[in-house]
Design a protein around this motif. Structure first.
Motif, PDB file in Angstrom:
ATOM      1  N   LEU A  55       0.863  -1.182   0.000  1.00 34.65           N
ATOM      2  CA  LEU A  55       0.000   0.000   0.000  1.00 34.65           C
ATOM      3  C   LEU A  55       0.893   1.222   0.000  1.00 34.65           C
ATOM      4  O   LEU A  55       1.788   1.348   0.837  1.00 34.65           O
ATOM      5  CB  LEU A  55      -0.902   0.005   1.242  1.00 34.65           C
ATOM      6  N   SER A  56       0.691   2.121  -0.942  1.00 33.90           N
ATOM      7  CA  SER A  56       1.521   3.330  -0.995  1.00 33.90           C
ATOM      8  C   SER A  56       0.638   4.554  -1.165  1.00 33.90           C
ATOM      9  O   SER A  56      -0.441   4.489  -1.760  1.00 33.90           O
ATOM     10  CB  SER A  56       2.536   3.244  -2.133  1.00 33.90           C
ATOM     11  N   ARG A  57       1.115   5.664  -0.638  1.00 31.45           N
ATOM     12  CA  ARG A  57       0.398   6.932  -0.751  1.00 31.45           C
ATOM     13  C   ARG A  57       0.916   7.661  -1.979  1.00 31.45           C
ATOM     14  O   ARG A  57       2.118   7.828  -2.155  1.00 31.45           O
ATOM     15  CB  ARG A  57       0.633   7.775   0.498  1.00 31.45           C
ATOM     16  N   GLU A  83       3.760 -19.365  -2.104  1.00 33.06           N
ATOM     17  CA  GLU A  83       4.266 -19.796  -3.400  1.00 33.06           C
ATOM     18  C   GLU A  83       5.778 -19.672  -3.497  1.00 33.06           C
ATOM     19  O   GLU A  83       6.421 -20.440  -4.177  1.00 33.06           O
ATOM     20  CB  GLU A  83       3.619 -18.980  -4.519  1.00 33.06           C
ATOM     21  N   LYS A  84       6.356 -18.712  -2.829  1.00 37.24           N
ATOM     22  CA  LYS A  84       7.794 -18.508  -2.848  1.00 37.24           C
ATOM     23  C   LYS A  84       8.304 -18.525  -1.425  1.00 37.24           C
ATOM     24  O   LYS A  84       7.662 -18.009  -0.521  1.00 37.24           O
ATOM     25  CB  LYS A  84       8.140 -17.158  -3.477  1.00 37.24           C
ATOM     26  N   ARG A  85       9.485 -19.072  -1.236  1.00 37.93           N
ATOM     27  CA  ARG A  85      10.048 -19.132   0.106  1.00 37.93           C
ATOM     28  C   ARG A  85      10.381 -17.746   0.608  1.00 37.93           C
ATOM     29  O   ARG A  85       9.990 -17.351   1.688  1.00 37.93           O
ATOM     30  CB  ARG A  85      11.287 -20.025   0.102  1.00 37.93           C
ATOM     31  N   ASN A  86      11.141 -16.983  -0.143  1.00 38.84           N
ATOM     32  CA  ASN A  86      11.492 -15.605   0.206  1.00 38.84           C
ATOM     33  C   ASN A  86      11.225 -14.731  -1.014  1.00 38.84           C
ATOM     34  O   ASN A  86      12.110 -14.541  -1.840  1.00 38.84           O
ATOM     35  CB  ASN A  86      12.968 -15.489   0.619  1.00 38.84           C
ATOM     36  N   PRO A  87      10.010 -14.202  -1.132  1.00 38.86           N
ATOM     37  CA  PRO A  87       9.679 -13.437  -2.335  1.00 38.86           C
ATOM     38  C   PRO A  87      10.533 -12.177  -2.470  1.00 38.86           C
ATOM     39  O   PRO A  87      10.860 -11.527  -1.488  1.00 38.86           O
ATOM     40  CB  PRO A  87       8.205 -13.078  -2.138  1.00 38.86           C
ATOM     41  N   ARG A  88      10.874 -11.878  -3.695  1.00 39.77           N
ATOM     42  CA  ARG A  88      11.665 -10.699  -4.003  1.00 39.77           C
ATOM     43  C   ARG A  88      10.739  -9.490  -4.034  1.00 39.77           C
ATOM     44  O   ARG A  88       9.743  -9.491  -4.744  1.00 39.77           O
ATOM     45  CB  ARG A  88      12.327 -10.897  -5.362  1.00 39.77           C
ATOM     46  N   VAL A  89      11.067  -8.463  -3.240  1.00 40.63           N
ATOM     47  CA  VAL A  89      10.246  -7.256  -3.218  1.00 40.63           C
ATOM     48  C   VAL A  89      10.922  -6.105  -3.959  1.00 40.63           C
ATOM     49  O   VAL A  89      10.290  -5.097  -4.240  1.00 40.63           O
ATOM     50  CB  VAL A  89       9.895  -6.837  -1.771  1.00 40.63           C
ATOM     51  N   PHE A  90      12.213  -6.258  -4.265  1.00 39.45           N
ATOM     52  CA  PHE A  90      12.931  -5.270  -5.073  1.00 39.45           C
ATOM     53  C   PHE A  90      14.058  -5.989  -5.799  1.00 39.45           C
ATOM     54  O   PHE A  90      14.792  -6.769  -5.209  1.00 39.45           O
ATOM     55  CB  PHE A  90      13.515  -4.149  -4.207  1.00 39.45           C
ATOM     56  N   HIS A 130      18.433   2.987  -1.292  1.00 36.83           N
ATOM     57  CA  HIS A 130      17.521   4.114  -1.051  1.00 36.83           C
ATOM     58  C   HIS A 130      16.227   3.925  -1.840  1.00 36.83           C
ATOM     59  O   HIS A 130      15.131   4.074  -1.307  1.00 36.83           O
ATOM     60  CB  HIS A 130      18.208   5.422  -1.424  1.00 36.83           C
ATOM     61  N   LYS A 131      16.361   3.575  -3.094  1.00 39.41           N
ATOM     62  CA  LYS A 131      15.191   3.389  -3.951  1.00 39.41           C
ATOM     63  C   LYS A 131      14.345   2.204  -3.489  1.00 39.41           C
ATOM     64  O   LYS A 131      13.121   2.301  -3.401  1.00 39.41           O
ATOM     65  CB  LYS A 131      15.653   3.160  -5.393  1.00 39.41           C
ATOM     66  N   GLY A 132      14.994   1.092  -3.157  1.00 30.56           N
ATOM     67  CA  GLY A 132      14.267  -0.105  -2.751  1.00 30.56           C
ATOM     68  C   GLY A 132      13.593   0.019  -1.400  1.00 30.56           C
ATOM     69  O   GLY A 132      12.457  -0.395  -1.224  1.00 30.56           O
ATOM     70  N   LEU A 133      14.282   0.604  -0.431  1.00 28.50           N
ATOM     71  CA  LEU A 133      13.734   0.713   0.915  1.00 28.50           C
ATOM     72  C   LEU A 133      12.751   1.855   1.055  1.00 28.50           C
ATOM     73  O   LEU A 133      11.904   1.853   1.939  1.00 28.50           O
ATOM     74  CB  LEU A 133      14.857   0.853   1.948  1.00 28.50           C
ATOM     75  N   LYS A 134      12.851   2.849   0.168  1.00 27.23           N
ATOM     76  CA  LYS A 134      11.955   4.012   0.248  1.00 27.23           C
ATOM     77  C   LYS A 134      10.490   3.594   0.168  1.00 27.23           C
ATOM     78  O   LYS A 134       9.669   4.094   0.908  1.00 27.23           O
ATOM     79  CB  LYS A 134      12.287   4.968  -0.896  1.00 27.23           C
ATOM     80  N   GLY A 135      10.180   2.646  -0.674  1.00 24.79           N
ATOM     81  CA  GLY A 135       8.799   2.188  -0.802  1.00 24.79           C
ATOM     82  C   GLY A 135       8.401   1.126   0.213  1.00 24.79           C
ATOM     83  O   GLY A 135       7.238   0.828   0.377  1.00 24.79           O
ATOM     84  N   LEU A 136       9.378   0.542   0.909  1.00 24.54           N
ATOM     85  CA  LEU A 136       9.087  -0.548   1.829  1.00 24.54           C
ATOM     86  C   LEU A 136       9.102  -0.144   3.280  1.00 24.54           C
ATOM     87  O   LEU A 136       8.496  -0.792   4.122  1.00 24.54           O
ATOM     88  CB  LEU A 136      10.121  -1.678   1.627  1.00 24.54           C
ATOM     89  N   VAL A 137       9.821   0.931   3.611  1.00 25.67           N
ATOM     90  CA  VAL A 137      10.018   1.318   4.996  1.00 25.67           C
ATOM     91  C   VAL A 137       9.578   2.754   5.169  1.00 25.67           C
ATOM     92  O   VAL A 137       9.961   3.631   4.406  1.00 25.67           O
ATOM     93  CB  VAL A 137      11.508   1.180   5.401  1.00 25.67           C
ATOM     94  N   GLU A 138       8.775   3.038   6.174  1.00 28.72           N
ATOM     95  CA  GLU A 138       8.356   4.409   6.496  1.00 28.72           C
ATOM     96  C   GLU A 138       9.466   5.111   7.258  1.00 28.72           C
ATOM     97  O   GLU A 138      10.314   4.479   7.850  1.00 28.72           O
ATOM     98  CB  GLU A 138       7.084   4.382   7.339  1.00 28.72           C
ATOM     99  N   LYS A 139       9.416   6.427   7.281  1.00 25.16           N
ATOM    100  CA  LYS A 139      10.436   7.198   7.987  1.00 25.16           C
ATOM    101  C   LYS A 139      10.357   6.965   9.469  1.00 25.16           C
ATOM    102  O   LYS A 139       9.343   6.759  10.043  1.00 25.16           O
ATOM    103  CB  LYS A 139      10.264   8.687   7.707  1.00 25.16           C
TER     104      LYS A 139
END
Length: 139
Positions: A55-57, A83-90, A130-139
């Motif tokens: 979910l993203s704003r 379906e996947k053991r460790n799904p790739r998020v980035f 920075h790009k990968g974690l920006k969408g996955l982790v809030e400040k």
């Protein structure tokens, strides 16, 4: 290392940095939001069914995050963890980020290209982190 060293310029392990960023949960209630859904399993969301996803704003919805009247969000359903053991998020050129079954993120570094300096590689890894974690982790 505790959260008191977050802004330190001393070298730290990446796992410690990510752990510090993921500490604590914050609760918030948004009233009257616009939600766009992109689903794999259903045409529209079903009442009572749980969906796994991101979910993203939307950035263009507000000039400031503080007291935004019309909040616009997008939910993208991802493949189930079963379906996947460790799904790739980035997936980047230099790193990939996977999510473990317990929800923790894992950073996977790719091999240093033969024609690239260590400094250049480290900088490219930083940009992808920075790009990968920006969408996955809030400040």
């Amino acid at each position: 290392m505790g959260t008191k060293n977050i802004h330190s310029n001393k070298p730290r392990l990446v796992g410690g940095i990510v752990s510090d960023m993921l500490k604590g949960w914050n609760r918030s209630t948004e009233l009257a939001v616009d939600l766009k859904t992109i689903l794999r399993s259903d045409r529209t969301m079903r009442t009572g069914k749980e969906y796994q996803g991101v979910l993203s704003r939307d950035q263009d919805a507000c000039i400031e995050d503080f007291r935004c009247r019309d909040a616009h969000y997008t939910f993208v359903e991802t493949e189930p963890w079963t379906e996947k053991r460790n799904p790739r998020v980035f997936r980047g050129r230099y790193i990939t980020i996977t999510r473990r079954e317990n929800g923790k993120l894992r950073l996977n570094f790719r091999q240093l290209p033969a024609n690239m300096s260590v400094e250049r590689y480290a900088f490219q890894v930083f940009l992808e982190l920075h790009k990968g974690l920006k969408g996955l982790v809030e400040k």
